[in-house]
Design an enzyme around this catalytic site. Structure first.
Site, PDB file in Angstrom:
ATOM      1  N   LYS A   1       0.939  -1.233  -0.035  1.00 24.77           N
ATOM      2  CA  LYS A   1      -0.007  -0.008   0.051  1.00 24.77           C
ATOM      3  C   LYS A   1       0.827   1.205   0.166  1.00 24.77           C
ATOM      4  O   LYS A   1       1.967   1.217   0.289  1.00 24.77           O
ATOM      5  CB  LYS A   1      -0.711   0.082   1.240  1.00 24.77           C
TER       6      LYS A   1
ATOM      7  N   TYR B   1      15.001  30.228   8.384  1.00 29.15           N
ATOM      8  CA  TYR B   1      13.513  30.888   8.766  1.00 29.15           C
ATOM      9  C   TYR B   1      13.577  30.989  10.291  1.00 29.15           C
ATOM     10  O   TYR B   1      13.752  30.025  10.926  1.00 29.15           O
ATOM     11  CB  TYR B   1      12.310  29.998   8.185  1.00 29.15           C
TER      12      TYR B   1
HETATM   13  C1  LIG Z   1      -0.222  -1.672   6.908  1.00 28.68           C
HETATM   14  C2  LIG Z   1      -0.778  -2.964   7.415  1.00 28.68           C
HETATM   15  C3  LIG Z   1       0.050  -4.249   7.710  1.00 28.68           C
HETATM   16  C4  LIG Z   1       1.562  -3.973   7.434  1.00 28.68           C
HETATM   17  O1  LIG Z   1       2.147  -3.403   8.644  1.00 28.68           O
HETATM   18  P1  LIG Z   1       3.796  -3.338   9.078  1.00 28.68           P
HETATM   19  O2  LIG Z   1       3.700  -2.740  10.423  1.00 28.68           O
HETATM   20  O3  LIG Z   1       4.062  -2.427   8.062  1.00 28.68           O
HETATM   21  O4  LIG Z   1       4.175  -4.669   8.716  1.00 28.68           O
HETATM   22  C5  LIG Z   1      -0.462  -5.216   8.061  1.00 28.68           C
HETATM   23  N1  LIG Z   1      -2.098  -5.304   8.247  1.00 28.68           N
HETATM   24  C6  LIG Z   1      -2.853  -4.390   7.930  1.00 28.68           C
HETATM   25  C7  LIG Z   1      -4.261  -4.375   8.439  1.00 28.68           C
HETATM   26  C8  LIG Z   1      -2.105  -2.981   7.689  1.00 28.68           C
HETATM   27  O5  LIG Z   1      -3.023  -2.030   7.728  1.00 28.68           O
END
Ligand SMILES: *Cc1c(COP(=O)(O)O)cnc(C)c1O
Length: 386
Positions: free
Chosen positions: A58, A277
């Site tokens: 994702k 800044y």
């Molecule tokens: C993003 C996500 C993962 C992966 O998690 P990591 O901590 O990056 O390994 C697994 N399961 C769900 C439901 C997620 O939303």
């Protein structure tokens, strides 16, 4: 598109995939080691065998690039991919017909037919989604299936235990249509947290309601928390991209991301003068300052106004940031770096050279996940390990 822009394509004469502006014109150089991602996936897959090791891709594969990462992992034998959105699932499907795709954010109203078109499974996380999906499946005879997310303590997505129990009683509703039962840990990186055990217990009870249905519990840290959490399939994300799934212990994963920022100029700042800044940093001694061509416009987060404890690496030495990070620039102290080792044609390492993603994130007051998913579009990107 400017003539200097490179498309995200494989150059016939270059062994590496590139994207973003040309290297000679870019402020930053981002190198992503695909071989390290594969090595990380293999390490996890071996650890959890005979359970299946899926991959979470994702948010553009945590900023590393959904297409090159997914393709490489599929070639290495990964069969199941998790994304958050249908639009991400479409991109995974374009890479090939074989991988199983689960969409973690579930069914958005009116999208059931789109799931069927690309043969992706929604991860059903609420009763209204379940009803909409059930109606679609009944009307169309779609057999692609869905995953069921049950909540065991996160209170985000997922059916409550009561809702899941009611569903299980309506045998017709679930028969054949569910491919996976899953839950998600709230505190997996804190191995001693009591909620982990509670979630495992609740999930064990829920599992008995759906006999024979494959189960998935663990994210990256969950894999290391306990073998009990491996179940039938694990869903690592951050560990694939080099984040430490075992905070407080040595990182078992290989570093994936290497980020360099161009040194635009060196200047001498007299004692008593400020930099940047808000004049938030004032030189206490005559200071040699290097100006680096990256900033929050590149996802190099500005974060806090507080005293800066952030560092980059120049010529093997840690150099502290001075003042605030601005949109396109930040300043670092190179007073203690030998003059010959820092110059206008050089680079500072923002991630890598011993400064790993977790440390960079900690110094910026955030987590590796946020640092990676913010990796900017202005860097010249290079993929190695093809
Ligand atoms: C993003 C996500 C993962 C992966 O998690 P990591 O901590 O990056 O390994 C697994 N399961 C769900 C439901 C997620 O939303």
């Amino acid at each position: 598109m400017a003539g200097s822009e490179q498309k995200a394509i494989q150059h016939p004469d270059a062994p590496v995939l590139t994207a973003g502006p040309a290297q000679a014109e870019a402020g930053g150089l981002l190198t992503i080691d695909l071989a390290a991602i594969v090595a990380n996936w293999r390490l996890l897959a071996q650890r959890v065998a005979p359970a299946e090791c899926a991959a979470v891709v994702k948010a553009d594969a945590y900023g590393c690039g959904l297409e090159p990462v997914t393709k490489k992992l599929a070639d290495a034998g990964c069969r199941t991919f998790f994304v958050a959105l249908l639009s991400e699932a479409r991109r995974v499907r374009l890479l090939g017909p074989k991988p199983r795709i689960f969409v973690l954010n579930g069914l958005v109203p009116g999208t059931a037919s789109a799931f069927a078109e690309i043969d992706a499974c929604p991860v059903i996380g609420s009763v209204p989604e379940l009803q909409e999906w059930g109606a679609f499946v009944t009307a169309n005879g779609w057999r692609g299936g869905a995953a069921l997310h049950v909540d065991t303590g996160m209170n985000r997505l997922g059916l409550t235990s009561e809702e899941a129990a009611r569903l299980a009683q309506r045998a017709a509703a679930s028969a054949g249509q569910l491919k996976l039962l899953m839950t998600h840990f709230a505190c997996s990186e804190q191995t001693g947290h009591p909620l982990n055990r509670e979630q495992m217990q609740r999930f064990a009870e829920l599992r008995t309601l759906f006999p024979g249905l494959p189960c998935s519990i663990a994210n990256s840290s969950g894999i290391f928390w306990s073998a009990e959490a491996h179940a039938d399939m694990v869903r690592p994300g951050i560990a694939l991209y080099g984040g430490n799934p075992t905070p407080g212990q040595a990182n078992p994963m290989r570093n994936v991301v290497h980020l360099q920022g161009r040194i635009l100029r060196i200047r001498e700042v007299p004692a008593g003068s400020s930099v940047g800044y808000g004049a938030s940093w004032t030189a206490r001694r005559a200071t040699r300052v290097a100006i680096i061509a990256a900033g929050y416009g590149d996802g190099y987060l500005r974060a806090s106004d507080g005293p800066s404890l952030r560092e980059v690496v120049i010529a093997g030495r840690r150099c502290p940031l001075l003042g605030r990070v601005s949109m396109d620039l930040f300043a670092v102290d190179v007073t203690d770096t030998p003059a010959g080792e820092v110059s206008r044609d050089g680079f500072a390492t923002l991630i890598g050279d011993g400064l790993d993603i977790d440390e960079v994130a900690r110094q910026a007051g955030t987590i590796s996940y946020e640092m990676l998913t913010n990796l900017g579009r202005r860097y010249a990107r290079r993929y190695t390990g093809e």
